[in-house]
Design an enzyme around this catalytic site. Structure first.
Site, PDB file in Angstrom:
ATOM      1  N   GLU A 272       0.729  -1.179  -0.075  1.00  0.00           N
ATOM      2  CA  GLU A 272      -0.087  -0.008   0.200  1.00  0.00           C
ATOM      3  C   GLU A 272       0.685   1.238  -0.014  1.00  0.00           C
ATOM      4  O   GLU A 272       1.905   1.299   0.579  1.00  0.00           O
ATOM      5  CB  GLU A 272      -0.844  -0.022   1.413  1.00  0.00           C
ATOM      6  CG  GLU A 272      -1.876  -1.151   1.096  1.00  0.00           C
ATOM      7  CD  GLU A 272      -2.916  -0.964   0.155  1.00  0.00           C
ATOM      8  OE1 GLU A 272      -3.186   0.026  -0.487  1.00  0.00           O
ATOM      9  OE2 GLU A 272      -3.677  -1.906  -0.014  1.00  0.00           O
TER      10      GLU A 272
ATOM     11  N   CYS B 196      -7.114  -1.981   8.539  1.00  0.00           N
ATOM     12  CA  CYS B 196      -5.774  -2.033   7.723  1.00  0.00           C
ATOM     13  C   CYS B 196      -5.196  -0.722   7.621  1.00  0.00           C
ATOM     14  O   CYS B 196      -4.048  -0.191   7.915  1.00  0.00           O
ATOM     15  CB  CYS B 196      -5.471  -2.757   6.619  1.00  0.00           C
ATOM     16  SG  CYS B 196      -5.786  -4.491   7.089  1.00  0.00           S
TER      17      CYS B 196
ATOM     18  N   HIS C 284      -1.225  -5.853   1.642  1.00  0.00           N
ATOM     19  CA  HIS C 284      -2.328  -6.470   1.772  1.00  0.00           C
ATOM     20  C   HIS C 284      -2.194  -7.485   0.873  1.00  0.00           C
ATOM     21  O   HIS C 284      -1.412  -7.875  -0.261  1.00  0.00           O
ATOM     22  CB  HIS C 284      -3.526  -5.597   1.065  1.00  0.00           C
ATOM     23  CG  HIS C 284      -4.391  -5.196   2.175  1.00  0.00           C
ATOM     24  ND1 HIS C 284      -4.755  -3.952   2.051  1.00  0.00           N
ATOM     25  CD2 HIS C 284      -4.881  -5.525   3.017  1.00  0.00           C
ATOM     26  CE1 HIS C 284      -5.605  -3.507   2.590  1.00  0.00           C
ATOM     27  NE2 HIS C 284      -5.784  -4.616   3.691  1.00  0.00           N
TER      28      HIS C 284
ATOM     29  N   ARG D 166     -17.660  -1.215   6.640  1.00  0.00           N
ATOM     30  CA  ARG D 166     -18.539  -1.907   5.846  1.00  0.00           C
ATOM     31  C   ARG D 166     -18.936  -3.100   6.847  1.00  0.00           C
ATOM     32  O   ARG D 166     -19.974  -3.618   6.663  1.00  0.00           O
ATOM     33  CB  ARG D 166     -17.794  -2.490   4.557  1.00  0.00           C
ATOM     34  CG  ARG D 166     -18.843  -2.680   3.384  1.00  0.00           C
ATOM     35  CD  ARG D 166     -18.078  -3.122   2.185  1.00  0.00           C
ATOM     36  NE  ARG D 166     -16.827  -3.663   2.531  1.00  0.00           N
ATOM     37  CZ  ARG D 166     -16.336  -4.706   2.613  1.00  0.00           C
ATOM     38  NH1 ARG D 166     -17.318  -5.674   2.746  1.00  0.00           N
ATOM     39  NH2 ARG D 166     -15.161  -5.298   2.749  1.00  0.00           N
TER      40      ARG D 166
HETATM   41  N1  PCA Z   1      -8.007  -7.011   6.813  1.00  0.00           N
HETATM   42  C1  PCA Z   1      -8.546  -5.960   7.122  1.00  0.00           C
HETATM   43  C2  PCA Z   1      -8.495  -5.783   8.648  1.00  0.00           C
HETATM   44  C3  PCA Z   1      -7.496  -7.076   8.955  1.00  0.00           C
HETATM   45  C4  PCA Z   1      -7.168  -7.603   7.748  1.00  0.00           C
HETATM   46  O1  PCA Z   1      -6.408  -8.493   7.903  1.00  0.00           O
HETATM   47  C5  PCA Z   1      -8.468  -4.662   6.196  1.00  0.00           C
HETATM   48  O2  PCA Z   1      -8.177  -4.694   5.252  1.00  0.00           O
HETATM   49  O3  PCA Z   1      -8.755  -3.553   6.674  1.00  0.00           O
END
Ligand code: PCA
Length: 206
Positions: A78, A141, A165, A88
């Site tokens: 990111e 996240c 991610h 959501r």
């Molecule tokens: N993904 C979520 C929160 C925890 C995770 O593994 C997110 O993308 O915010």
């Protein structure tokens, strides 16, 4: 020298979290650098505070936070965390903030300082899909990325930090369709991300 790598516990309808499954497979040391692993709760604020506390207690040179993004078809470092919380689904304490700021009066956004483009290139060279993402969402996240980079800019200016991610792992797809990567592949990509981050650290901290 040490670096901190974090992943998340399961949340929503999932029984496991691909980020946790892959992080567990990583070694405790990479290229002579100690790797501390931490599993974060899927909780607004508390997850970010856990990283802040760890940074205060330990002298980390870099923090690589990792989370799962169902539906993504690539390993996505990111670029940016934004000053927004808008859920959501519920976090693991049942909270669903809507249209709120993470930090009243805070900057609109903070950028990751990990070598994202290099990481993406190397992961692709290993045959695993990867691209830089410019939207970490507005759930936990993004909270972790925003607060991590805020804390680094204010309190820990010599620490590199950022967020990656990862897609679902195949174990999560037993009762649903969609893209997934084998957790060994995700682990391989995270290993590359750690190696490239270590190589990118200023030589005087090694
Ligand atoms: N993904 C979520 C929160 C925890 C995770 O593994 C997110 O993308 O915010």
């Amino acid at each position: 020298m040490k670096i901190l790598m974090t992943a998340f516990e399961p949340f929503g309808k999932d029984k496991i979290n691909a980020s946790e499954e892959a992080l567990k497979l990583l070694p405790k040391e990479i290229d002579g650098v100690e790797i501390d692993k931490m599993i974060l709760p899927v909780l607004y604020k508390e997850a970010a505070v856990k990283i802040y506390d760890a940074l205060c207690e330990e002298g980390y040179s870099a923090v690589i936070a990792i989370g799962q993004a169902a539906g993504r078809k690539a390993i996505t470092p990111e670029a940016i965390g934004i000053n927004v919380m808008h859920a959501r689904i519920q976090d693991n304490a049942g909270r669903m903030p809507q249209h709120r700021k993470l930090l009243e009066g805070g900057k609109d956004a903070y950028f990751s300082t990990l070598p994202n483009e290099i990481i993406v290139e190397k992961i692709k060279e290993a045959g695993i899909p990867s691209e830089v993402s410019y939207h970490a969402g507005t759930f936990v996240c993004n909270d972790v990325l925003y607060h991590l980079m805020y804390d680094i800019s204010v309190y820990f200016p010599n620490v590199l930090g950022g967020f990656i991610h990862v897609p679902n792992c195949t174990e999560q797809m037993i009762d649903k369709d969609g893209f997934a990567l084998d957790k060994e592949e995700i682990k391989k990509a995270l290993l590359i991300a750690a190696k490239e981050t270590i190589a990118y650290l200023p030589k005087n901290v090694l």
